[in-house]
Motif scaffolding. Sequence first.
Motif, PDB file in Angstrom:
ATOM      1  N   ASN A   1       0.626  -0.891  -0.293  1.00 22.62           N
ATOM      2  CA  ASN A   1       0.235  -0.053  -0.119  1.00 22.62           C
ATOM      3  C   ASN A   1       0.404   1.391   0.229  1.00 22.62           C
ATOM      4  N   TYR A   2       2.183   0.956   0.314  1.00 24.86           N
ATOM      5  CA  TYR A   2       3.123   2.453   0.187  1.00 24.86           C
ATOM      6  C   TYR A   2       3.442   2.535  -1.070  1.00 24.86           C
ATOM      7  N   THR A   3       2.863   3.208  -1.696  1.00 27.97           N
ATOM      8  CA  THR A   3       3.199   3.845  -3.115  1.00 27.97           C
ATOM      9  C   THR A   3       3.230   5.018  -3.347  1.00 27.97           C
TER      10      THR A   3
ATOM     11  N   ASP B   1       1.908   6.833  -5.330  1.00 32.82           N
ATOM     12  CA  ASP B   1       0.888   6.984  -6.144  1.00 32.82           C
ATOM     13  C   ASP B   1      -0.254   7.256  -4.857  1.00 32.82           C
ATOM     14  N   ARG B   2      -0.335   6.511  -3.746  1.00 31.41           N
ATOM     15  CA  ARG B   2      -0.673   6.660  -2.870  1.00 31.41           C
ATOM     16  C   ARG B   2      -0.231   8.025  -1.557  1.00 31.41           C
ATOM     17  N   PHE B   3       0.514   8.785  -1.798  1.00 30.97           N
ATOM     18  CA  PHE B   3       1.406   9.752  -0.951  1.00 30.97           C
ATOM     19  C   PHE B   3       1.172  11.010  -1.460  1.00 30.97           C
ATOM     20  N   ILE B   4       0.569  11.818  -0.785  1.00 30.43           N
ATOM     21  CA  ILE B   4       0.203  13.048  -1.032  1.00 30.43           C
ATOM     22  C   ILE B   4       1.540  14.047  -1.021  1.00 30.43           C
ATOM     23  N   GLU B   5       1.732  14.914  -2.250  1.00 28.51           N
ATOM     24  CA  GLU B   5       3.012  15.740  -2.368  1.00 28.51           C
ATOM     25  C   GLU B   5       2.183  16.809  -1.271  1.00 28.51           C
TER      26      GLU B   5
ATOM     27  N   CYS C   1       5.923  20.263   3.253  1.00 28.56           N
ATOM     28  CA  CYS C   1       6.548  19.421   4.131  1.00 28.56           C
ATOM     29  C   CYS C   1       7.275  18.433   3.656  1.00 28.56           C
ATOM     30  N   ASN C   2       6.953  17.973   2.550  1.00 31.44           N
ATOM     31  CA  ASN C   2       7.900  16.421   1.889  1.00 31.44           C
ATOM     32  C   ASN C   2       7.478  16.813   0.966  1.00 31.44           C
ATOM     33  N   ARG C   3       7.730  18.023   0.363  1.00 24.60           N
ATOM     34  CA  ARG C   3       8.173  17.725  -0.934  1.00 24.60           C
ATOM     35  C   ARG C   3       9.732  17.582  -1.663  1.00 24.60           C
TER      36      ARG C   3
ATOM     37  N   VAL D   1       6.999  11.262  14.174  1.00 28.81           N
ATOM     38  CA  VAL D   1       6.807  10.363  14.291  1.00 28.81           C
ATOM     39  C   VAL D   1       5.338  10.840  13.252  1.00 28.81           C
ATOM     40  N   GLY D   2       4.846   9.549  12.879  1.00 33.77           N
ATOM     41  CA  GLY D   2       3.455   9.716  11.894  1.00 33.77           C
ATOM     42  C   GLY D   2       3.766  11.212  10.754  1.00 33.77           C
ATOM     43  N   LEU D   3       4.924  10.907   9.937  1.00 35.03           N
ATOM     44  CA  LEU D   3       4.645  12.068   8.893  1.00 35.03           C
ATOM     45  C   LEU D   3       5.061  11.620   8.049  1.00 35.03           C
ATOM     46  N   GLY D   4       4.692  10.576   7.123  1.00 35.69           N
ATOM     47  CA  GLY D   4       5.051   9.783   6.005  1.00 35.69           C
ATOM     48  C   GLY D   4       6.657   8.866   5.774  1.00 35.69           C
ATOM     49  N   LYS D   5       7.221   8.690   6.889  1.00 38.44           N
ATOM     50  CA  LYS D   5       9.223   8.547   6.487  1.00 38.44           C
ATOM     51  C   LYS D   5       8.861   6.945   6.349  1.00 38.44           C
ATOM     52  N   THR D   6       8.102   5.962   6.280  1.00 38.76           N
ATOM     53  CA  THR D   6       7.613   4.754   6.058  1.00 38.76           C
ATOM     54  C   THR D   6       7.111   4.298   4.848  1.00 38.76           C
ATOM     55  N   HIS D   7       6.141   5.319   4.327  1.00 36.24           N
ATOM     56  CA  HIS D   7       5.907   4.991   3.554  1.00 36.24           C
ATOM     57  C   HIS D   7       6.294   5.096   2.301  1.00 36.24           C
ATOM     58  N   LEU D   8       7.206   6.326   2.690  1.00 35.41           N
ATOM     59  CA  LEU D   8       7.780   7.085   1.269  1.00 35.41           C
ATOM     60  C   LEU D   8       9.150   6.010   0.665  1.00 35.41           C
TER      61      LEU D   8
ATOM     62  N   ARG E   1      -8.345  12.259   0.403  1.00 36.67           N
ATOM     63  CA  ARG E   1      -7.772  10.998  -0.472  1.00 36.67           C
ATOM     64  C   ARG E   1      -8.046   9.526   0.606  1.00 36.67           C
ATOM     65  N   LYS E   2      -8.055   9.822   1.668  1.00 36.76           N
ATOM     66  CA  LYS E   2      -8.309   8.695   2.622  1.00 36.76           C
ATOM     67  C   LYS E   2      -9.461   8.049   3.234  1.00 36.76           C
ATOM     68  N   SER E   3     -10.556   9.000   2.595  1.00 38.49           N
ATOM     69  CA  SER E   3     -11.815   8.755   2.834  1.00 38.49           C
ATOM     70  C   SER E   3     -12.358   8.204   1.675  1.00 38.49           C
TER      71      SER E   3
ATOM     72  N   ASN F   1       0.685  15.276  13.031  1.00 41.06           N
ATOM     73  CA  ASN F   1       0.805  13.488  12.791  1.00 41.06           C
ATOM     74  C   ASN F   1      -0.465  13.330  11.634  1.00 41.06           C
ATOM     75  N   ILE F   2       0.364  12.908  10.562  1.00 41.81           N
ATOM     76  CA  ILE F   2      -0.300  12.269   9.960  1.00 41.81           C
ATOM     77  C   ILE F   2      -1.463  10.787   9.986  1.00 41.81           C
ATOM     78  N   ARG F   3      -0.157   9.993  11.390  1.00 34.07           N
ATOM     79  CA  ARG F   3      -0.992   8.801  11.715  1.00 34.07           C
ATOM     80  C   ARG F   3      -2.416   9.212  12.601  1.00 34.07           C
ATOM     81  N   GLU F   4      -2.185  11.164  12.790  1.00 32.21           N
ATOM     82  CA  GLU F   4      -3.057  10.735  13.931  1.00 32.21           C
ATOM     83  C   GLU F   4      -4.475  11.209  13.024  1.00 32.21           C
ATOM     84  N   LEU F   5      -4.260  11.850  11.947  1.00 30.43           N
ATOM     85  CA  LEU F   5      -5.414  12.021  11.461  1.00 30.43           C
ATOM     86  C   LEU F   5      -6.238  10.678  10.563  1.00 30.43           C
ATOM     87  N   GLU F   6      -5.219  10.061  10.129  1.00 28.86           N
ATOM     88  CA  GLU F   6      -5.492   8.730   9.223  1.00 28.86           C
ATOM     89  C   GLU F   6      -6.502   7.975  11.020  1.00 28.86           C
ATOM     90  N   GLY F   7      -6.452   8.538  11.964  1.00 29.39           N
ATOM     91  CA  GLY F   7      -6.831   7.691  12.888  1.00 29.39           C
ATOM     92  C   GLY F   7      -7.860   8.529  13.458  1.00 29.39           C
TER      93      GLY F   7
HETATM   94  P1  ADP Z   1       6.261   7.429   9.671  1.00 24.39           P
HETATM   95  O1  ADP Z   1       7.922   6.253   9.150  1.00 24.39           O
HETATM   96  O2  ADP Z   1       7.142   8.930   9.639  1.00 24.39           O
HETATM   97  O3  ADP Z   1       6.070   7.383  11.213  1.00 24.39           O
HETATM   98  P2  ADP Z   1       4.735   6.620   8.268  1.00 24.39           P
HETATM   99  O4  ADP Z   1       4.996   6.681   7.602  1.00 24.39           O
HETATM  100  O5  ADP Z   1       4.444   5.276   8.818  1.00 24.39           O
HETATM  101  O6  ADP Z   1       5.040   7.875   9.260  1.00 24.39           O
HETATM  102  O7  ADP Z   1       2.967   7.251   8.172  1.00 24.39           O
HETATM  103  C1  ADP Z   1       2.030   7.091   8.695  1.00 24.39           C
HETATM  104  C2  ADP Z   1       1.122   6.820   8.152  1.00 24.39           C
HETATM  105  O8  ADP Z   1       0.706   7.855   7.130  1.00 24.39           O
HETATM  106  C3  ADP Z   1       0.700   6.311   6.881  1.00 24.39           C
HETATM  107  O9  ADP Z   1      -0.580   5.200   7.092  1.00 24.39           O
HETATM  108  C4  ADP Z   1       0.929   6.525   5.733  1.00 24.39           C
HETATM  109  O10 ADP Z   1       0.152   5.647   4.773  1.00 24.39           O
HETATM  110  C5  ADP Z   1       0.096   8.174   6.048  1.00 24.39           C
HETATM  111  N1  ADP Z   1       0.906   9.002   5.527  1.00 24.39           N
HETATM  112  C6  ADP Z   1       1.882   9.883   6.024  1.00 24.39           C
HETATM  113  N2  ADP Z   1       2.584  10.618   5.081  1.00 24.39           N
HETATM  114  C7  ADP Z   1       1.719  10.546   3.956  1.00 24.39           C
HETATM  115  C8  ADP Z   1       1.025  11.613   2.993  1.00 24.39           C
HETATM  116  N3  ADP Z   1       1.660  12.336   2.271  1.00 24.39           N
HETATM  117  N4  ADP Z   1      -0.104  11.001   2.499  1.00 24.39           N
HETATM  118  C9  ADP Z   1      -0.924   9.913   1.935  1.00 24.39           C
HETATM  119  N5  ADP Z   1      -0.523   9.486   3.520  1.00 24.39           N
HETATM  120  C10 ADP Z   1      -0.103   9.525   4.193  1.00 24.39           C
END
Ligand code: ADP
Length: 499
Positions: free
Chosen positions: A163-165, A167-171, A174-176, A203-210, A337-339, A361-367
């Motif tokens: 899932n971590y592609t 395509d699914r990552f919003i630019e 903050c992360n450009r 934490v939760g800013l998309g590092k693992t995803h990217l 996008r998530k919704s 924190n983006i993880r919190e947004l999702e939560g």
């Molecule tokens: P980190 O590794 O920095 O703690 P994660 O990569 O685990 O953060 O991101 C936390 C959640 O937020 C994941 O589900 C990820 O898919 C989502 N997420 C983070 N940044 C973005 C983004 N720019 N666009 C879409 N989803 C994002």
Amino acid sequence: MSLSPENAWNECLEIIRDNISRQSFRTWFAPLKPLKLETEGELHRLTVQLPSQFYYEWLEEHYYSLLRKTVTKVLGPGGRLFYDVVIEKDDVEQGYEGASLHLPARHAANEPHTTQAPVTRRAVTSPSGRTHEIAAQMAAPVSSPFVIPGIQKVQVDSRLNPNYTFDRFIEGDCNRLARSAALAIAQRPGGTSFNPFLMYGGVGLGKTHLIQAIGNYVAAGNSGQSVLYVSSERFTTEFVQAIQHNRVAEFSLFYRQIDLLIIDDVQFFGGKEKTQEEFFHIFNALHQSGKQIVLSADRPPKDIHGIEERLLSRFQWGLAADVQVPDLETRTAILNRKSEEDGIDVSHDVLEFVAHNIKSNIRELEGALIRLLAHSTLRKREIDVTMAREVLADLIKETRVTLTIEEIQQLVCDYFSIPEDLVRAKTRKREVVQARQVAMFFSKQLTQHSLKTIGLHFGGRDHSTVIHANQSVENQIETDPKFKSMIEEIGNRLQLRAR
Ligand code: ADP
Ligand code: MG
């Protein structure tokens, strides 16, 4: 002209600051340092230091004309800007330096304005604090003493989350930088100057995803390159097991076959000396044979504790890029996008409300989104702002304290177009009573003041008046949809103000 390089550059920065967003300014211009200003007749050459090759490429691509205009404005038509890319290195003698410098001569030979252009470029490396010029185009053939001939390529389970592609990552701003670098690497693993690539941030800013997006991209292509994603904890555990079972050589050989090695959260290597040492050797072997290494950490390299200097310095050979807290637009886009992805039907108001209130924190947004979905399913109710405010109350507390009763009165009176002092006066005119009740309601909701204090701020009224106002507003929310949406609207504006 007797400007110092600092003054000249500061003047440039003033102009640049007015022309780009704060975030971009911070990312791209704040880290630059003025080095020297040389004058030769009408020519004024200002040299600034760039922290990495990537800056050079980015500035050239995105800010060329702004820089050009700015330099002309500050230094006159004879103004020129030079870049020094200074890359700190500790072991040039090992032949690594070539690998991390590569200058595309975009504006160099093939553009007619080059010789007149105020922006010229030059790359300099500083192995021992000394700077010297290098050729603009550096081929970087890397010999690979560690590659053992005859190793069979085995199928490697990449351990990637599909899932971590990208395509699914919003630019966003903050992360450009991190995202563009990641994409560049995905397209040419081992072939860019960003090796290793270290992504850091909270934490939760998309590092693992990217960083996994890089892996997924490469794995999806048919280059046959082996990709491995591993957290530093898992690497450590597996290494410890390898020691216990006398299989260190195998462990080490396995890692040396990987073409793209992604290690998440390297701060956990802190204090683990043996693991670090093993990783150090793997790192060198991969890097020397032109394999790509991608790392993440939850803080900048200089703040990572317990990691040996030689390893830390290697982390910074290529590019270190940070991800920051997303701005409102990016947060909204991510929620949107998530919704969509999850098929959750949420109105724009609700998404905005969530984006306004959950910031760090983006993880919190999702939560938050998932929590809303759960509540709406359980209670068989549509998700609206009132529900969101209630359900997410614990996450959005922070904003509550930042509003004062006066600010609430002001905004509510503005909304009803009545003079502000009327809510504190004795008048019982209908529209004033309504504004007063609404302002009391929000004062109770959004501040931490006692009913008594709130009453006092409304012309010395009694706390029972505040209770009554609150009940009345709540009743109307229940019974009158128009009233309810009005309250939501005011609530949103207040939240905005609280930021
Ligand atoms: P980190 O590794 O920095 O703690 P994660 O990569 O685990 O953060 O991101 C936390 C959640 O937020 C994941 O589900 C990820 O898919 C989502 N997420 C983070 N940044 C973005 C983004 N720019 N666009 C879409 N989803 C994002
Ligand atoms: Mg992570």
